[in-house]
Write a protein that holds these residues in place. Structure first.
Motif, PDB file in Angstrom:
ATOM      1  N   VAL A  96     -12.536  80.449  -6.744  1.00 49.95           N
ATOM      2  CA  VAL A  96     -13.173  81.747  -6.537  1.00 49.95           C
ATOM      3  C   VAL A  96     -12.836  82.672  -7.701  1.00 49.95           C
ATOM      4  O   VAL A  96     -11.925  82.400  -8.480  1.00 49.95           O
ATOM      5  CB  VAL A  96     -12.704  82.421  -5.218  1.00 49.95           C
ATOM      6  CG1 VAL A  96     -13.084  81.590  -4.017  1.00 49.95           C
ATOM      7  CG2 VAL A  96     -11.213  82.686  -5.225  1.00 49.95           C
ATOM      8  N   PHE A  98     -12.754  87.192  -8.426  1.00 46.96           N
ATOM      9  CA  PHE A  98     -12.824  88.454  -7.707  1.00 46.96           C
ATOM     10  C   PHE A  98     -12.479  89.624  -8.611  1.00 46.96           C
ATOM     11  O   PHE A  98     -11.832  89.476  -9.641  1.00 46.96           O
ATOM     12  CB  PHE A  98     -11.878  88.443  -6.501  1.00 46.96           C
ATOM     13  CG  PHE A  98     -10.483  87.996  -6.808  1.00 46.96           C
ATOM     14  CD1 PHE A  98      -9.506  88.896  -7.177  1.00 46.96           C
ATOM     15  CD2 PHE A  98     -10.151  86.649  -6.742  1.00 46.96           C
ATOM     16  CE1 PHE A  98      -8.216  88.474  -7.466  1.00 46.96           C
ATOM     17  CE2 PHE A  98      -8.869  86.214  -7.024  1.00 46.96           C
ATOM     18  CZ  PHE A  98      -7.900  87.139  -7.395  1.00 46.96           C
ATOM     19  N   LEU A 114     -15.372  89.153  -3.820  1.00 42.43           N
ATOM     20  CA  LEU A 114     -15.122  87.729  -4.034  1.00 42.43           C
ATOM     21  C   LEU A 114     -16.410  86.943  -4.240  1.00 42.43           C
ATOM     22  O   LEU A 114     -17.412  87.207  -3.590  1.00 42.43           O
ATOM     23  CB  LEU A 114     -14.370  87.151  -2.826  1.00 42.43           C
ATOM     24  CG  LEU A 114     -12.902  87.505  -2.816  1.00 42.43           C
ATOM     25  CD1 LEU A 114     -12.659  88.727  -1.996  1.00 42.43           C
ATOM     26  CD2 LEU A 114     -12.128  86.349  -2.315  1.00 42.43           C
ATOM     27  N   GLU A 141     -13.768  85.079   1.603  1.00 40.22           N
ATOM     28  CA  GLU A 141     -13.561  86.463   2.026  1.00 40.22           C
ATOM     29  C   GLU A 141     -12.341  86.572   2.933  1.00 40.22           C
ATOM     30  O   GLU A 141     -11.511  87.468   2.779  1.00 40.22           O
ATOM     31  CB  GLU A 141     -14.813  86.980   2.732  1.00 40.22           C
ATOM     32  CG  GLU A 141     -14.753  88.423   3.132  1.00 40.22           C
ATOM     33  CD  GLU A 141     -14.710  89.391   1.963  1.00 40.22           C
ATOM     34  OE1 GLU A 141     -14.210  90.510   2.153  1.00 40.22           O
ATOM     35  OE2 GLU A 141     -15.155  89.036   0.867  1.00 40.22           O
TER      36      GLU A 141
END
Length: 186
Positions: A96, A98, A114, A141
């Motif tokens: 991920v 973010f 994210l 999330e």
């Protein structure tokens, strides 16, 4: 009591003059190294997430990547998936990235906005893989939403506060994070 106040004012004035002496463009800032970030995040893991009572995902501490060009951080996490829907355990990875935000109520830097780049589990059958891919953004999330990456101490903000400043923008650099201070609203 009066002597302490005088000393505190003198120290604040000296720091303020030092900050101003750097030139008109010099502004106070606070730096957080990549190692400090890794250490703070590692303490929040491992984390376990059940998915609809069918699958359990166990996320290990992420390896963080600094992404200065996007002003974001990336995270790669090892994942172990198991549960009734899978019939056995599968290992894989979760990737991920973010953005960052400052939370003034507790002086923390937190993950926000994210994006899931990949959720990979080796040897997973297509129906189970589709279900995990459907839940991937939601899992990201849940796993990293508002994860505290760093907490500033009161003494880290004391001088800036005395100068009428507060944390403003957060920049991702090749060495870590830089928090710039901006004037407090009147």
């Amino acid at each position: 009591m009066r002597r302490r106040l005088l000393i505190a004012c003198s120290v604040s004035l000296a720091i303020a003059l030092t900050a101003c002496a750097g030139g008109a463009g010099a502004a106070p800032r606070y730096t957080i190294s990549a190692a400090q970030l890794e250490g703070a995040v590692a303490g929040k893991f491992p984390r376990r997430y059940p998915v609809a009572g069918l699958i359990d995902l166990n996320l290990q501490a992420p390896r963080l990547r600094l992404l200065p060009a996007q002003n974001r951080l990336g995270a790669d996490m090892a994942v172990l998936a198991s549960g009734p829907a899978l019939r056995r355990s599968y290992q894989g990875g979760f990737d991920v990235d973010f953005g960052l935000r400052y939370e003034p109520s507790d002086r923390t830097i937190r993950a926000t906005q994210l994006r899931v780049n990949a959720l990979r589990l080796e040897g997973l059958q297509p129906p189970a893989a589709e279900m995990l891919n459907a839940y991937g953004p939601q899992l990201a999330e849940q796993s990293l939403r508002d994860v505290v990456l760093h907490q500033l101490r009161e003494q880290d903000l004391a001088v800036a506060d005395g100068l009428g400043l507060q944390p403003g923008g957060i920049r991702v650099t090749a060495q870590g994070l830089v928090i710039d201070f901006v004037p407090k609203p009147r």
